[in-house]
Structure formats: structure tokens, C-alpha cells
Design a protein around this motif. Structure first.
Motif, PDB file in Angstrom:
ATOM      1  N   THR A  75      17.732  15.254 -41.107  1.00 16.82           N
ATOM      2  CA  THR A  75      16.895  16.454 -41.120  1.00 16.82           C
ATOM      3  C   THR A  75      16.033  16.428 -42.377  1.00 16.82           C
ATOM      4  O   THR A  75      16.277  15.619 -43.277  1.00 16.82           O
ATOM      5  CB  THR A  75      17.751  17.743 -41.099  1.00 16.82           C
ATOM      6  OG1 THR A  75      18.356  17.913 -42.378  1.00 16.82           O
ATOM      7  CG2 THR A  75      18.810  17.712 -40.008  1.00 16.82           C
ATOM      8  N   VAL A  98      17.698  12.321 -34.194  1.00 16.99           N
ATOM      9  CA  VAL A  98      19.074  12.279 -33.699  1.00 16.99           C
ATOM     10  C   VAL A  98      19.458  10.843 -33.347  1.00 16.99           C
ATOM     11  O   VAL A  98      18.591   9.974 -33.197  1.00 16.99           O
ATOM     12  CB  VAL A  98      19.241  13.203 -32.465  1.00 16.99           C
ATOM     13  CG1 VAL A  98      18.987  14.659 -32.842  1.00 16.99           C
ATOM     14  CG2 VAL A  98      18.324  12.776 -31.331  1.00 16.99           C
ATOM     15  N   ARG A 114      22.382  11.946 -37.498  1.00 14.30           N
ATOM     16  CA  ARG A 114      21.241  12.863 -37.560  1.00 14.30           C
ATOM     17  C   ARG A 114      20.631  12.953 -38.964  1.00 14.30           C
ATOM     18  O   ARG A 114      21.343  13.027 -39.971  1.00 14.30           O
ATOM     19  CB  ARG A 114      21.751  14.224 -37.108  1.00 14.30           C
ATOM     20  CG  ARG A 114      20.789  15.336 -37.164  1.00 14.30           C
ATOM     21  CD  ARG A 114      21.513  16.563 -36.646  1.00 14.30           C
ATOM     22  NE  ARG A 114      21.119  17.722 -37.401  1.00 14.30           N
ATOM     23  CZ  ARG A 114      20.705  18.840 -36.846  1.00 14.30           C
ATOM     24  NH1 ARG A 114      20.704  18.981 -35.549  1.00 14.30           N
ATOM     25  NH2 ARG A 114      20.340  19.841 -37.598  1.00 14.30           N
TER      26      ARG A 114
END
Length: 81
Positions: free
Chosen positions: A25, A52, A23
Motif C-alpha cells: 500500500t 495485491v 500486499r
């Protein structure tokens, strides 16, 4: 005292793609499978949505040994000329 120089950004001239393995972010790097191996990766430029595992990404360049990526469907994802 040893000082480190800032990493240089190298942008790729053509569109190349990878797949998220861990993942990513806006504030946390992740990992991307690219050209047969996995690399540390972070977003390039503006904040992007969370990506993801399994999501496709456009790999736009390198900063040191970290890939710089955008979501594959990003507006800047235009065909090669």
C-alpha cells in the motif's frame, strides 16, 4: 550514541519485473518475488494504488535491501532503448 546513515537509492538501468507476494500500500511495504527470491518492497516516488498478490510490478531500484517498485502499467513503464 550510534547514528545510522541514510540508505542510498540505486536505480536500475533497464526495465525488470517482479510479482507481488504480499500486499503493498502507499503507507505499508509488502513483498515481491524477484529473480527467484522474495524481497521487502515499497513504492518508489508518488503514491500508487494498492497492489495485491499476483500483480506485476516494475522493479526500478533498491534502497538498502528494499526493492523500489511501480505498478507494471505505470506511465513511466516505457520499453528499454
Amino acid at each position: 550514541m550510534k547514528t545510522t546513515s541514510p540508505q542510498r537509492v540505486k536505480l536500475f538501468p533497464k526495465n525488470v519485473y517482479g510479482t507481488v507476494e504480499k500486499r503493498i500500500t502507499p503507507t505499508q511495504p509488502g513483498r515481491v518475488r524477484f529473480q527467484g527470491s522474495t524481497w521487502k518492497a515499497r513504492f518508489y516516488g508518488a503514491a500508487c494504488p494498492v497492489l495485491v498478490p499476483g500483480d506485476a510490478v516494475k522493479v526500478v531500484g533498491l534502497e538498502g535491501i528494499t526493492l523500489l517498485v511501480l505498478p507494471k502499467g505505470d506511465a513511466s513503464d516505457t520499453p528499454d532503448r
